[in-house]
Design a protein around this motif. Structure first.
Motif, PDB file in Angstrom:
ATOM      1  N   LYS A 116      36.933  33.097  41.864  1.00 40.75           N
ATOM      2  CA  LYS A 116      37.946  34.104  42.175  1.00 40.75           C
ATOM      3  C   LYS A 116      39.355  33.526  41.999  1.00 40.75           C
ATOM      4  CE  LYS A 116      35.047  36.098  42.011  1.00 40.75           C
ATOM      5  NZ  LYS A 116      34.728  37.223  41.108  1.00 40.75           N
ATOM      6  N   HIS A 143      41.861  41.585  42.676  1.00 39.21           N
ATOM      7  CA  HIS A 143      41.919  40.121  42.596  1.00 39.21           C
ATOM      8  C   HIS A 143      42.365  39.508  43.926  1.00 39.21           C
ATOM      9  CE1 HIS A 143      41.003  39.064  38.431  1.00 39.21           C
ATOM     10  NE2 HIS A 143      41.569  40.205  38.075  1.00 39.21           N
ATOM     11  N   THR A 146      39.430  39.975  46.745  1.00 43.38           N
ATOM     12  CA  THR A 146      38.248  39.140  46.549  1.00 43.38           C
ATOM     13  C   THR A 146      38.556  37.672  46.851  1.00 43.38           C
ATOM     14  OG1 THR A 146      38.761  39.072  44.163  1.00 43.38           O
ATOM     15  CG2 THR A 146      37.109  40.655  44.889  1.00 43.38           C
TER      16      THR A 146
END
Length: 262
Positions: A116, A143, A146
């Protein structure tokens, strides 16, 4: 007493598993928050300002290598996830985690966290290529969430419940980054007609994750915490809405408009 212990760990930023604190970026939230803050500032403000008077960078070689790396990294995560899920039958979860299994699960989640972290480069590459239209709320939120959610999960609740989510997501990312890697070759563009199906896969993935979370929450003897269950189900539902709305707007309405035009 249990809630007091959890609250103390969160306040003191002590991991549920002591050895996790020794891993890079895991002892304190400050490094990951600093990285996330720098990411937000660059992709929303500093990056666009820097690129305003400059031509877009091509970055063709960088894109090819980056997407190849992400395909391989996602394949590794997918394989490791399957290996952790296989003893329980892929859909169920294990409750009696021995120390060795707990460390394997924590290590897998840490690898997923690093993935990630590396995926933040997606947005940075958009900015440097002056594709600011792709730096949408959906993209940045996805983004950001996560990255931070996986860090918190690894820190305070590194349990088997989360393996299914990470594994199916890694599979989707193999397909997605393969597409973006191939799109870096101009001669292959005409063969890349299947982009919309990647978005469809993402929506289906979120549905499966919610079903898996609810099923195990109801029928498992080792339910996740309310916080983890809430985070998974609510955000996956939000992703279904956001990605679904993007799919309808980008593909279905466009296809209808083209049909009427023709």
């Amino acid at each position: 007493m249990v809630y007091e212990s959890v609250a103390r760990k969160i306040w003191e930023f002590k991991s549920t598993l002591d050895y996790v604190d020794d891993w890079p970026l895991m002892s304190s939230p400050i490094p990951v928050l600093a990285i996330w803050t720098a990411y937000i500032v660059f992709v929303l403000k500093a990056g666009p300002e820097y690129m305003k008077s400059r031509p877009a960078y091509g970055l063709h070689t960088v894109l090819k290598l980056y997407n190849l790396f992400q395909v391989i990294f996602s394949l590794v995560q997918f394989y490791l996830g399957l290996e952790l899920l296989r003893p329980t039958g892929y859909l169920d979860i294990t409750c009696n985690e021995d120390p060795a299994t707990k460390k394997k699960i924590a290590t897998f989640i840490y690898i997923y966290f690093l993935a990630k972290l590396s995926e933040l480069a997606d947005t940075i590459l958009f900015v440097l290529r002056k594709k600011q239209n792709q730096v949408t709320f959906l993209h940045v939120y996805h983004h950001s969430l996560t990255l931070l959610a996986v860090w918190l999960t690894l820190k305070f609740e590194p349990v088997h419940n989360t393996i299914f989510l990470a594994t199916i997501n890694s599979f989707v990312h193999v397909i997605m980054y393969a597409y973006y890697g191939l799109s870096a070759f101009p001669s292959l563009t005409k063969y890349l007609w299947w982009k919309k199906y990647i978005t469809a896969m993402q929506v289906i993935q979120f549905v499966f994750v919610i079903i898996h979370a609810v099923r195990n929450y109801i029928y498992s003897d080792c339910m996740p915490s309310y916080v983890l269950f809430f985070t998974i189900t609510v955000n996956e539902a939000l992703f279904i809405y956001l990605f679904g709305e993007f799919f309808v707007r980008s593909y279905l309405r466009k296809d209808n408009k083209n049909t009427k035009t023709n």
